[in-house]
Design an enzyme around this catalytic site. Structure first.
Site, PDB file in Angstrom:
ATOM      1  N   LYS A  56       0.878  -1.178   0.000  1.00  7.18           N
ATOM      2  CA  LYS A  56       0.000   0.000   0.000  1.00  7.18           C
ATOM      3  C   LYS A  56       0.910   1.221   0.000  1.00  7.18           C
ATOM      4  O   LYS A  56       1.952   1.231   0.652  1.00  7.18           O
ATOM      5  CB  LYS A  56      -0.866  -0.019   1.259  1.00  7.18           C
ATOM      6  CG  LYS A  56      -1.736   1.209   1.472  1.00  7.18           C
ATOM      7  CD  LYS A  56      -2.879   1.253   0.464  1.00  7.18           C
ATOM      8  CE  LYS A  56      -3.827   2.411   0.758  1.00  7.18           C
ATOM      9  NZ  LYS A  56      -4.665   2.141   1.944  1.00  7.18           N
ATOM     10  N   ILE A  57       0.502   2.252  -0.695  1.00  5.45           N
ATOM     11  CA  ILE A  57       1.363   3.416  -0.845  1.00  5.45           C
ATOM     12  C   ILE A  57       0.520   4.684  -0.960  1.00  5.45           C
ATOM     13  O   ILE A  57      -0.616   4.643  -1.422  1.00  5.45           O
ATOM     14  CB  ILE A  57       2.253   3.265  -2.112  1.00  5.45           C
ATOM     15  CG1 ILE A  57       3.555   4.049  -2.004  1.00  5.45           C
ATOM     16  CG2 ILE A  57       1.490   3.670  -3.363  1.00  5.45           C
ATOM     17  CD1 ILE A  57       4.580   3.379  -1.139  1.00  5.45           C
ATOM     18  N   SER A  58       1.050   5.788  -0.529  1.00  7.59           N
ATOM     19  CA  SER A  58       0.428   7.077  -0.826  1.00  7.59           C
ATOM     20  C   SER A  58       0.674   7.402  -2.295  1.00  7.59           C
ATOM     21  O   SER A  58       1.769   7.152  -2.823  1.00  7.59           O
ATOM     22  CB  SER A  58       1.044   8.181   0.039  1.00  7.59           C
ATOM     23  OG  SER A  58       0.857   7.929   1.405  1.00  7.59           O
ATOM     24  N   THR A 110      -0.276  11.586   0.614  1.00  9.64           N
ATOM     25  CA  THR A 110      -1.131  12.352  -0.277  1.00  9.64           C
ATOM     26  C   THR A 110      -1.730  13.537   0.458  1.00  9.64           C
ATOM     27  O   THR A 110      -2.019  14.582  -0.144  1.00  9.64           O
ATOM     28  CB  THR A 110      -2.232  11.460  -0.862  1.00  9.64           C
ATOM     29  OG1 THR A 110      -1.624  10.311  -1.474  1.00  9.64           O
ATOM     30  CG2 THR A 110      -3.061  12.199  -1.902  1.00  9.64           C
ATOM     31  N   ALA A 111      -1.906  13.402   1.769  1.00  7.97           N
ATOM     32  CA  ALA A 111      -2.401  14.523   2.579  1.00  7.97           C
ATOM     33  C   ALA A 111      -1.491  15.737   2.429  1.00  7.97           C
ATOM     34  O   ALA A 111      -1.958  16.864   2.231  1.00  7.97           O
ATOM     35  CB  ALA A 111      -2.496  14.101   4.049  1.00  7.97           C
ATOM     36  N   HIS A 149      -7.578   8.998   8.165  1.00  9.90           N
ATOM     37  CA  HIS A 149      -8.047   7.763   8.801  1.00  9.90           C
ATOM     38  C   HIS A 149      -9.166   8.032   9.806  1.00  9.90           C
ATOM     39  O   HIS A 149     -10.043   8.857   9.564  1.00  9.90           O
ATOM     40  CB  HIS A 149      -6.880   7.020   9.455  1.00  9.90           C
ATOM     41  CG  HIS A 149      -5.787   6.627   8.512  1.00  9.90           C
ATOM     42  ND1 HIS A 149      -6.020   6.258   7.217  1.00  9.90           N
ATOM     43  CD2 HIS A 149      -4.434   6.564   8.681  1.00  9.90           C
ATOM     44  CE1 HIS A 149      -4.876   5.967   6.623  1.00  9.90           C
ATOM     45  NE2 HIS A 149      -3.904   6.148   7.482  1.00  9.90           N
TER      46      HIS A 149
END
Length: 277
Positions: A56-58, A110-111, A149
């Site tokens: 999983k990755i941004s 990404t935030a 989250h």
């Protein structure tokens, strides 16, 4: 039996998605998955070091990894109404926060990318684990924080106020859903193996939907927030049809995010396709 080192977060959406895959509920012959659960920024850094076969990755981090990793069609977090929020102790505006210290859950999240794409002047950041950001804001260690989250659902309990929904800003600015995180595979694994994993991951999500109560013990073992309603809201928000398959709209959203980041010099250019050939 080929072993693949797989990284994903302990958040309910990821444990829901990967439950079937790592518990042998879907066919994936001749592959053994060795899972490693870490927060998303740790996964970003592990991928930059080449330590994970699948992760999983941004999408911000993916912008720096495209030469070595390909995107999968399944398993990601992309949608509407699910973006990061900027919160503060008191009512304020983005203009008033320019030049102030803002806590973020990781430089390659990404935030943070959305914060930087929104406008310039938000370079003074403090990197904290996502579950420590609200405390830092309430204690006055930072002027604001970008939360992700479960924090999306619990920040009012901390006396915090929403300044901006970065996902809503993105949707209004571009018309696209917001690409938060995807699943990557090392390009060196080859297209045949990558596509096999992609198919199995889609089946894992479908299994979790068909056996909704079965993954609950596993999800709760790793969740930061144990309240059943928060866990359910978390999964409902971040797991959707785009998680099963990005589709044309999802792909356009990813390409749009990466092209804007390239134009701002926030990620390096790359001529390779998103997916394995």
């Amino acid at each position: 039996m080929q072993q693949l080192h797989l990284g994903y977060s302990p958040c309910p959406n990821d444990t829901f998605i990967f439950y079937g895959l790592i518990h042998g509920k879907v066919p994936c012959p001749k592959i053994q998955f060795i899972e490693q659960l870490e927060d998303v920024e740790t996964l970003n850094q592990l991928a930059l070091q080449g330590q994970l076969d699948l992760t999983k990755i941004s999408y911000h981090a993916f912008g720096h990894l495209r030469h070595d990793y390909a995107l999968l069609h399944s398993g990601g977090a992309l949608g509407r109404g699910c973006g990061p929020l900027i919160v503060a102790r008191d009512h304020t505006t983005m203009a008033e926060l320019r030049g102030k210290k803002i806590a973020i859950p990781g430089r390659l999240t990404t935030a943070n990318l959305l914060l930087q794409l929104h406008s310039e002047g938000f370079e003074d950041v403090l990197i904290l684990p996502f579950d420590q950001i609200m405390t830092a804001v309430t204690q006055g260690k930072v002027d604001a924080g970008v939360i992700i989250h479960e924090s999306r659902f619990t920040y009012p309990q901390h006396g915090l106020t929403q300044v901006l929904d970065l996902g809503q800003w993105w949707e209004e600015e571009t018309g696209y859903p917001i690409p938060l995180g995807g699943i990557l595979a090392k390009r060196s694994l080859g297209a045949e193996l990558i596509n096999q994993v992609d198919t199995a991951l889609r089946q894992s999500i479908e299994y979790a939907y068909a056996h909704a109560n079965e993954p609950q013990i596993y999800i709760k073992q790793h969740a930061q927030e144990l309240d059943d309603s928060v866990i359910r809201r978390h999964i409902d928000l971040y797991v959707n049809t785009f998680s099963i398959d990005l589709g044309d709209e999802g792909i356009q959203a990813v390409e749009g995010l990466l092209s804007r980041a390239e134009a701002r010099g926030l990620i390096p250019p790359c001529g390779l396709p998103l997916f394995a050939a």
